[in-house]
Design a protein around this motif. Sequence first.
Motif, PDB file in Angstrom:
ATOM      1  N   GLY A 117      89.579  25.684   4.558  1.00  0.00           N
ATOM      2  CA  GLY A 117      88.740  26.717   3.983  1.00  0.00           C
ATOM      3  C   GLY A 117      89.312  28.096   4.227  1.00  0.00           C
ATOM      4  N   MET A 118      88.441  29.122   4.278  1.00  0.00           N
ATOM      5  CA  MET A 118      88.900  30.504   4.420  1.00  0.00           C
ATOM      6  C   MET A 118      88.499  31.136   5.747  1.00  0.00           C
ATOM      7  SD  MET A 118      90.835  31.042   1.951  1.00  0.00           S
ATOM      8  CE  MET A 118      91.194  32.736   2.382  1.00  0.00           C
ATOM      9  N   SER A 119      87.778  30.415   6.583  1.00  0.00           N
ATOM     10  CA  SER A 119      87.415  31.000   7.879  1.00  0.00           C
ATOM     11  C   SER A 119      86.861  29.918   8.784  1.00  0.00           C
ATOM     12  CB  SER A 119      86.365  32.106   7.703  1.00  0.00           C
ATOM     13  OG  SER A 119      85.125  31.562   7.308  1.00  0.00           O
ATOM     14  N   GLU A 120      86.732  30.289  10.049  1.00  0.00           N
ATOM     15  CA  GLU A 120      85.989  29.468  10.994  1.00  0.00           C
ATOM     16  C   GLU A 120      85.135  30.417  11.832  1.00  0.00           C
ATOM     17  OE1 GLU A 120      88.951  28.887  14.794  1.00  0.00           O
ATOM     18  OE2 GLU A 120      89.171  27.481  13.126  1.00  0.00           O
ATOM     19  N   ASP A 121      84.118  29.904  12.455  1.00  0.00           N
ATOM     20  CA  ASP A 121      83.215  30.751  13.230  1.00  0.00           C
ATOM     21  C   ASP A 121      83.947  31.409  14.392  1.00  0.00           C
ATOM     22  OD1 ASP A 121      81.126  30.036  11.558  1.00  0.00           O
ATOM     23  OD2 ASP A 121      80.372  28.462  12.913  1.00  0.00           O
TER      24      ASP A 121
END
Length: 327
Positions: A119-123
């Motif tokens: 995806g485009m990010s992680e927490d």
Amino acid sequence: MIDPLFTSNAQFEQNFYQGLDAMLEYNEPGVFILVLANALADEKLWRQLKPKLSDKFEQLKAMKIRGSADDIAVFDQLKKIDFSDLDIVKYKQIDGFELQYNPLRALRPQRMSNAKTKGMSEDFNESGFHFNKDFLQKELFFKGQLFSKDISLFYNKFPFAKCHGLVVVEADKNHPQLLTLQLHQFAWMMANAVGLNIKGFTLAYNSYGAYASVNHFHLQCFIRENPLPIENDEKYPLINHWFNSMGDAWEFIESLHRDKQPYHLIYRDQAVLCVVRQRQDDYKHESWTSGYAWYESCGGVNTATLNDYDHLTESELKTELLKLKIT
């Protein structure tokens, strides 16, 4: 109102280099590594600081040092090096590529740039590496407000550009490394406002999945008056677009986010360059590179050994760059 720090090249550079000299007062491996790497990136600074750095190196080797696990690991590798063998960063051009010999950068911890991404990010991860760590506060160059946002400007511990820093926006809000419209607007305004006074001032951004190394929102800043290699090649193999409108750039960036497509950005002179590339997980890089982030994707290449610096060929550089091409 722009802070006086950002009013001229001379003012910015003077403060930048004076800050490095002052940091040698600390008896900490992380600060020493930072000053050493920045000194090696500038011949004049290296001549000035080499005696102090040599003395500090011997002092630290004789001490029981404390610091982060990453800094201690890097310092342990430095202890295996003969200080007298250290040399300044070297540059040369190879048929449209910019090659640099930068051995200390090879010691940089990989962190998120070596991770599997999706995806485009992680927490944001409070227990992971981030710029709010107490030990990093000694590495600050500037802290203040710009366009109503708090910014923390850190020295880059392993620089590969002139006056190379890390701009952390609203550090206490723990933004992950994901560009939002608000952060994009800020980057546009900062690059253009500071660039009016500091010739060559540039901001760069690595998205998640494009060898961003820290999952805490940051931009890289540096001064570069010469064009990047990508700017001199009309047939550059990676998809890239210049945008002269902040809104047009954001529409394109949003489309990349929807497609979960990693990218790099260069903010400079009322324009944004967007470079689209393969995700870091989707190919295997050669052993002579630790991976291609914004600089490499724009035609620059960091090498860690003189053998690679002396013998890498145009064909090898092109082959590696083509691994990033979207097919």
